[in-house]
Design a protein around this motif. Structure first.
Motif, short mmCIF file in Angstrom:
data_model
loop_
_atom_site.label_atom_id
_atom_site.label_comp_id
_atom_site.label_asym_id
_atom_site.label_seq_id
_atom_site.Cartn_x
_atom_site.Cartn_y
_atom_site.Cartn_z
N TYR A 1 18.35 14.67 47.61
CA TYR A 1 18.52 13.48 48.45
C TYR A 1 18.20 12.20 47.68
O TYR A 1 18.87 11.18 47.86
N GLY A 2 17.20 12.24 46.80
CA GLY A 2 16.89 11.07 45.98
C GLY A 2 18.04 10.71 45.06
O GLY A 2 18.40 9.54 44.93
N ASP A 3 18.62 11.72 44.42
CA ASP A 3 19.79 11.47 43.56
C ASP A 3 20.94 10.90 44.37
O ASP A 3 21.65 9.99 43.93
N ALA A 4 21.16 11.46 45.57
CA ALA A 4 22.24 10.97 46.43
C ALA A 4 22.02 9.50 46.78
O ALA A 4 22.96 8.69 46.72
N ASP B 1 23.38 7.46 56.50
CA ASP B 1 22.31 7.94 57.39
C ASP B 1 22.57 9.38 57.81
O ASP B 1 21.66 10.23 57.76
N ALA B 2 23.80 9.66 58.25
CA ALA B 2 24.12 11.00 58.75
C ALA B 2 23.99 12.06 57.67
O ALA B 2 23.50 13.16 57.93
N TRP B 3 24.39 11.75 56.44
CA TRP B 3 24.40 12.75 55.39
C TRP B 3 23.12 12.84 54.59
O TRP B 3 22.77 13.91 54.10
N VAL B 4 22.39 11.72 54.44
CA VAL B 4 21.21 11.75 53.57
C VAL B 4 19.94 11.28 54.26
O VAL B 4 18.94 12.00 54.26
N ASN B 5 19.94 10.10 54.83
CA ASN B 5 18.69 9.56 55.37
C ASN B 5 18.12 10.41 56.50
O ASN B 5 16.92 10.70 56.51
N ILE C 1 30.42 14.79 52.95
CA ILE C 1 31.84 15.06 53.01
C ILE C 1 32.47 13.78 53.55
O ILE C 1 32.23 13.40 54.69
N LEU C 2 33.23 13.12 52.70
CA LEU C 2 33.79 11.81 53.06
C LEU C 2 35.30 11.88 53.15
O LEU C 2 35.94 12.76 52.57
N LYS C 3 35.88 10.93 53.85
CA LYS C 3 37.33 10.88 53.98
C LYS C 3 37.99 10.81 52.61
O LYS C 3 37.46 10.22 51.67
N ARG C 4 39.16 11.40 52.53
CA ARG C 4 39.92 11.43 51.28
C ARG C 4 40.16 10.01 50.76
O ARG C 4 40.12 9.77 49.56
N SER C 5 40.39 9.06 51.64
CA SER C 5 40.64 7.68 51.20
C SER C 5 39.44 7.11 50.45
O SER C 5 39.61 6.39 49.46
N ILE C 6 38.24 7.44 50.88
CA ILE C 6 37.03 6.98 50.17
C ILE C 6 36.92 7.70 48.83
O ILE C 6 36.61 7.08 47.81
N THR D 1 34.51 16.83 49.65
CA THR D 1 33.08 17.03 49.52
C THR D 1 32.58 16.29 48.28
O THR D 1 33.19 16.36 47.22
N GLN D 2 31.45 15.61 48.44
CA GLN D 2 30.84 14.83 47.36
C GLN D 2 29.44 15.37 47.12
O GLN D 2 28.48 14.99 47.79
N ARG D 3 29.32 16.30 46.18
CA ARG D 3 28.03 16.94 45.91
C ARG D 3 26.95 15.90 45.60
O ARG D 3 25.84 15.98 46.11
#
Length: 167
Positions: free
Chosen positions: A123-126, A147-151, A59-64, A52-54
């Motif tokens: 969302y602006g900070d993200a 797009d899926a997480w923020v836009n 929530i992104l893959k561990r590799s990222i 998870t990336q607050r």
């Protein structure tokens, strides 16, 4: 109103007045991901690992997450909202803490206008954090993930604000 398996999308529900927001840890509970329901082979497989990336509202893959950590450990910790979880169990605890804390922030606010303002800021900070990542490693996080997480949630928030007369 109770919203289950919502994760970051639960922020929108909380701002709109949901009494309770639940979280799902399975990828298919985070965003609609039809491929997470498909089985490519009958052989057992280990599910993908996510962090998870607050600061990215994602929530992104561990590799990222590992790539972001290598890029700038201090900034990575800020984006995650804490230290790198050491394993899947810690990732789940980290995830639930981040979602709980964000939803609690929304619940502490009493009015719809203030809730919408808070979500716009999140969302602006993200988006600023995604821009920073793109400036460091173009394409590290795909446009479709952003797009899926923020836009898309931001577009939904703006539609909600418009319908409710919140500017």
């Amino acid at each position: 109103m109770i919203v289950q398996n919502a994760d970051f999308l639960g922020l929108l529900a909380a701002a709109a007045g949901a009494d309770t927001v639940g979280s799902g840890w399975d990828r298919s509970m985070k965003v609609f991901d039809a491929s997470s329901y498909q089985v490519a082979s009958p052989a057992p497989r280990r599910p993908a690992s996510y962090v998870t990336q607050r600061g990215l509202a994602a929530i992104l893959k561990r590799s990222i997450a590992d790539d972001i950590q290598r890029l700038d450990p201090g900034r990575a910790q800020e984006l995650r909202g804490g230290p790198m979880p050491s394993d899947d169990a810690h990732q789940r605890v980290h995830h639930l803490r981040v979602i709980r804390d964000l939803v609690s922030e929304v619940y502490r606010i009493r009015g719809q206008e203030e809730s919408v303002s808070l979500l716009r800021a999140i969302y602006g900070d993200a988006l600023e954090n995604y821009a920073w990542l793109d400036s460091q490693v173009p394409g590290l996080v795909s446009t479709s993930e952003r797009d899926a997480w923020v836009n898309y949630p931001l577009m939904a928030l703006e539609e909600y604000a418009k319908v409710e007369g919140i500017w």
